[in-house]
Design a protein around this motif. Structure first.
Motif, PDB file in Angstrom:
ATOM      1  N   SER A 160     -14.589 -19.060  76.914  1.00  0.00           N
ATOM      2  CA  SER A 160     -14.545 -18.967  75.461  1.00  0.00           C
ATOM      3  C   SER A 160     -15.250 -20.137  74.801  1.00  0.00           C
ATOM      4  N   LEU A 161     -15.400 -21.248  75.519  1.00  0.00           N
ATOM      5  CA  LEU A 161     -16.046 -22.440  74.971  1.00  0.00           C
ATOM      6  C   LEU A 161     -16.820 -23.120  76.089  1.00  0.00           C
ATOM      7  N   HIS A 162     -18.114 -23.357  75.854  1.00  0.00           N
ATOM      8  CA  HIS A 162     -18.979 -24.006  76.830  1.00  0.00           C
ATOM      9  C   HIS A 162     -19.274 -25.428  76.335  1.00  0.00           C
ATOM     10  N   LEU A 163     -18.865 -26.437  77.086  1.00  0.00           N
ATOM     11  CA  LEU A 163     -19.133 -27.829  76.734  1.00  0.00           C
ATOM     12  C   LEU A 163     -20.257 -28.331  77.636  1.00  0.00           C
ATOM     13  N   THR A 164     -21.459 -28.457  77.077  1.00  0.00           N
ATOM     14  CA  THR A 164     -22.618 -28.865  77.857  1.00  0.00           C
ATOM     15  C   THR A 164     -22.857 -30.359  77.700  1.00  0.00           C
ATOM     16  N   ALA A 165     -23.410 -30.969  78.762  1.00  0.00           N
ATOM     17  CA  ALA A 165     -23.690 -32.398  78.716  1.00  0.00           C
ATOM     18  C   ALA A 165     -24.987 -32.699  77.988  1.00  0.00           C
ATOM     19  N   THR A 166     -25.959 -31.800  78.070  1.00  0.00           N
ATOM     20  CA  THR A 166     -27.278 -32.057  77.502  1.00  0.00           C
ATOM     21  C   THR A 166     -27.802 -30.821  76.769  1.00  0.00           C
ATOM     22  N   PRO A 167     -28.778 -31.016  75.880  1.00  0.00           N
ATOM     23  CA  PRO A 167     -29.414 -29.841  75.243  1.00  0.00           C
ATOM     24  C   PRO A 167     -30.086 -28.918  76.254  1.00  0.00           C
ATOM     25  N   ASP A 168     -30.588 -29.467  77.361  1.00  0.00           N
ATOM     26  CA  ASP A 168     -31.210 -28.619  78.383  1.00  0.00           C
ATOM     27  C   ASP A 168     -30.195 -27.638  78.961  1.00  0.00           C
ATOM     28  N   ALA A 169     -28.971 -28.102  79.193  1.00  0.00           N
ATOM     29  CA  ALA A 169     -27.929 -27.218  79.717  1.00  0.00           C
ATOM     30  C   ALA A 169     -27.589 -26.125  78.707  1.00  0.00           C
ATOM     31  N   ALA A 170     -27.566 -26.486  77.413  1.00  0.00           N
ATOM     32  CA  ALA A 170     -27.320 -25.476  76.376  1.00  0.00           C
ATOM     33  C   ALA A 170     -28.443 -24.442  76.354  1.00  0.00           C
ATOM     34  N   ALA A 171     -29.687 -24.896  76.583  1.00  0.00           N
ATOM     35  CA  ALA A 171     -30.823 -23.973  76.621  1.00  0.00           C
ATOM     36  C   ALA A 171     -30.706 -23.017  77.806  1.00  0.00           C
ATOM     37  N   ASN A 172     -30.198 -23.510  78.938  1.00  0.00           N
ATOM     38  CA  ASN A 172     -29.982 -22.630  80.094  1.00  0.00           C
ATOM     39  C   ASN A 172     -28.997 -21.518  79.750  1.00  0.00           C
ATOM     40  N   LEU A 173     -27.942 -21.868  79.043  1.00  0.00           N
ATOM     41  CA  LEU A 173     -26.958 -20.855  78.653  1.00  0.00           C
ATOM     42  C   LEU A 173     -27.571 -19.852  77.680  1.00  0.00           C
ATOM     43  N   ALA A 174     -28.430 -20.345  76.789  1.00  0.00           N
ATOM     44  CA  ALA A 174     -29.053 -19.447  75.818  1.00  0.00           C
ATOM     45  C   ALA A 174     -29.895 -18.383  76.513  1.00  0.00           C
ATOM     46  N   GLN A 175     -30.518 -18.760  77.654  1.00  0.00           N
ATOM     47  CA  GLN A 175     -31.305 -17.787  78.408  1.00  0.00           C
ATOM     48  C   GLN A 175     -30.433 -16.658  78.964  1.00  0.00           C
ATOM     49  N   GLU A 176     -29.138 -16.943  79.137  1.00  0.00           N
ATOM     50  CA  GLU A 176     -28.202 -15.939  79.645  1.00  0.00           C
ATOM     51  C   GLU A 176     -27.393 -15.301  78.518  1.00  0.00           C
ATOM     52  N   CYS A 177     -27.875 -15.490  77.280  1.00  0.00           N
ATOM     53  CA  CYS A 177     -27.234 -14.903  76.094  1.00  0.00           C
ATOM     54  C   CYS A 177     -25.875 -15.504  75.789  1.00  0.00           C
ATOM     55  N   HIS A 178     -25.660 -16.749  76.202  1.00  0.00           N
ATOM     56  CA  HIS A 178     -24.473 -17.492  75.784  1.00  0.00           C
ATOM     57  C   HIS A 178     -24.951 -18.521  74.764  1.00  0.00           C
ATOM     58  N   GLY A 179     -24.742 -18.220  73.499  1.00  0.00           N
ATOM     59  CA  GLY A 179     -25.238 -19.114  72.458  1.00  0.00           C
ATOM     60  C   GLY A 179     -24.305 -19.122  71.275  1.00  0.00           C
ATOM     61  N   GLY A 180     -24.801 -19.655  70.174  1.00  0.00           N
ATOM     62  CA  GLY A 180     -24.002 -19.714  68.965  1.00  0.00           C
ATOM     63  C   GLY A 180     -23.024 -20.869  68.975  1.00  0.00           C
ATOM     64  N   PRO A 181     -22.050 -20.825  68.107  1.00  0.00           N
ATOM     65  CA  PRO A 181     -21.138 -21.972  67.937  1.00  0.00           C
ATOM     66  C   PRO A 181     -20.249 -22.256  69.130  1.00  0.00           C
ATOM     67  N   LYS A 182     -20.071 -21.286  70.038  1.00  0.00           N
ATOM     68  CA  LYS A 182     -19.171 -21.522  71.173  1.00  0.00           C
ATOM     69  C   LYS A 182     -19.804 -22.417  72.236  1.00  0.00           C
ATOM     70  N   VAL A 183     -21.092 -22.742  72.113  1.00  0.00           N
ATOM     71  CA  VAL A 183     -21.761 -23.693  72.999  1.00  0.00           C
ATOM     72  C   VAL A 183     -21.890 -25.013  72.255  1.00  0.00           C
ATOM     73  N   VAL A 184     -21.227 -26.049  72.752  1.00  0.00           N
ATOM     74  CA  VAL A 184     -21.215 -27.349  72.082  1.00  0.00           C
ATOM     75  C   VAL A 184     -21.751 -28.400  73.051  1.00  0.00           C
ATOM     76  N   THR A 185     -22.812 -29.096  72.656  1.00  0.00           N
ATOM     77  CA  THR A 185     -23.359 -30.179  73.471  1.00  0.00           C
ATOM     78  C   THR A 185     -22.597 -31.451  73.151  1.00  0.00           C
ATOM     79  N   VAL A 186     -21.920 -31.985  74.152  1.00  0.00           N
ATOM     80  CA  VAL A 186     -20.995 -33.107  73.934  1.00  0.00           C
ATOM     81  C   VAL A 186     -21.417 -34.380  74.654  1.00  0.00           C
ATOM     82  N   GLY A 187     -22.371 -34.292  75.603  1.00  0.00           N
ATOM     83  CA  GLY A 187     -22.642 -35.426  76.489  1.00  0.00           C
ATOM     84  C   GLY A 187     -21.758 -35.327  77.718  1.00  0.00           C
ATOM     85  N   SER A 188     -21.984 -36.198  78.674  1.00  0.00           N
ATOM     86  CA  SER A 188     -21.212 -36.181  79.916  1.00  0.00           C
ATOM     87  C   SER A 188     -20.022 -37.130  79.831  1.00  0.00           C
TER      88      SER A 188
END
Length: 401
Positions: A160-188
């Motif tokens: 339900s919530l994806h906490l990514t360490a970097t923008p690159d990781a968020a971009a990987n999720l976007a390629q799999e159609c996981h995007g929008g506000p539920k993906v939050v880049t927080v750092g490691s």
């Protein structure tokens, strides 16, 4: 939020904080979850319930204890030579019982281990929101690492919530159609854990390690820190990795190598291959304060786990991250990112020697210079979990400088 498990938990009665279960299956997961648990306890808006399970549950408990955190729930696992499917079945059963006995408002899993995957599925089947810490890591090859890459993708499907360490990781999720506000880049949160551990450092328990650190600080030698996970390496590849470290020591006359490693087959192999070299110190696994202290004064770190590689840029230390096929290697994508290489003797020795020799001067970087985090990832994670539960606004995301 699209693809979010609904309905989300209803806000608890006033004055009662919702319980959020943090699942740690090994020491590495515990290191990354500890700062989040501490942030939750400090802010008191949600109550962290620390659950340790899996093969390395005891190691996870010890790590959490080092951060001043007590384990609330322990799910024992009896392997007895069983394969991954049987172990996963045990984990699912034990975790399901734990979630039934103490229903959480959300479950936080970290990384791509079998424990993380089992906890995510057990929570999903009970319609409990899953929060994936370190989401979006991808090799885009289901066979490497196996089965971790599959675990990563499957956890993403039920989170339900994806906490990514970097923008690159968020971009990987976007390629799999996981995007929008539920993906939050927080750092490691590994960076947070590193700063916290360094604040708690006093001195080394092993006199040999203390002597090496003293010599490094005095400028008499340079330090190569090697951090390996014994479970990741088959014998043949492990021998190649250790041969590479031996070649490195012989090529750099002023280099001291410290290799903390658990007692077992890989340690015996290390003694056989490196034990006769006077500038190699093989020791028991080090507590986080001691390990991070060594990392902070190292000329280079060689590791197969993400935590030291993500902490290293905060201290201006170059890193070589091992993984993938032997003979392969890749230069860093950007400043602060690690070199990567497969378990190949010549490649490991050559790249690490390059990192050691080019590390001429110690320049302590500020936390904002680390592309993996600024030391405030845990606070962002805690705020994001609150947001998921309807307790606050969505947090500001981490943007590397």
């Amino acid at each position: 939020m699209p693809n979010t498990l609904v309905p989300l938990p209803t806000p608890p009665p006033a004055g009662r904080a919702p319980e959020v279960c943090l699942v740690a299956g090994d020491a590495a997961a515990a290191v990354k979850l500890a700062p989040l648990a501490s942030a939750m306890r400090a802010r008191k808006q949600v109550r962290p319930v620390l659950l340790a399970c899996g093969d390395d549950a005891r190691a996870a408990t010890e790590v959490l204890s080092g951060f001043g955190l007590a384990t609330d729930v322990l799910v024992e696992l009896v392997r007895d030579g069983q394969g991954t499917p049987q172990v996963a079945a045990q984990l699912l059963t034990g975790l399901d019982h734990a979630f039934a006995d103490r229903p959480p408002a959300a479950v936080v899993v970290q990384g791509d281990s079998a424990t993380a995957f089992s906890a995510a599925m057990a929570a999903f089947w009970r319609r409990v929101p899953v929060v994936h810490l370190d989401a979006g890591v991808r090799s885009f090859d289901l066979t490497a690492p196996f089965p971790q890459e599959g675990h990563r993708r499957l956890i993403a499907q039920v989170s339900s919530l994806h906490l990514t360490a970097t923008p690159d990781a968020a971009a990987n999720l976007a390629q799999e159609c996981h995007g929008g506000p539920k993906v939050v880049t927080v750092g490691s949160t590994a960076v947070d854990a590193g700063f916290d551990a360094l604040d708690r450092y006093v001195r080394h328990q092993d006199a040999r390690v203390q002597a090496v650190e003293n010599a490094v600080v005095a400028g008499e030698v340079r330090l190569g820190l090697v951090v390996l996970d014994a479970a990741r390496w088959p014998d043949e590849t492990a021998a190649s990795v250790l041969h590479g470290i031996a070649d490195l020591v012989l090529a750099c006359p002023d280099l001291e190598v410290v290799l903390p490693i658990a007692r077992g087959h890989l340690r015996h192999l290390a003694y056989d291959m490196l034990g006769r070299l006077v500038r190699v110190t093989i020791t028991d696994p080090l507590p986080q304060p001691e390990l991070v202290c060594l990392l902070s004064v190292a000329a280079a770190v060689v590791t197969d786990t993400s935590t030291p590689a993500e902490q290293a840029p905060s201290f201006g230390v170059p890193a070589l991250l091992l993984g993938g096929e032997p003979g392969t290697w890749t230069e860093p994508q950007a400043v602060g990112h690690p070199w990567t290489a497969g378990g190949d003797r010549a490649v490991i020795a050559r790249i690490t020697e390059k990192l050691v020799l080019t590390h001429v001067e110690r320049l302590t970087a500020s936390p904002t210079d680390n592309p993996f985090g600024d030391g405030f990832a845990a606070i962002r994670c805690e705020q994001a979990v609150q947001w998921l539960l309807g307790l606050r606004d969505r947090p500001t995301e981490f943007t590397p400088r």
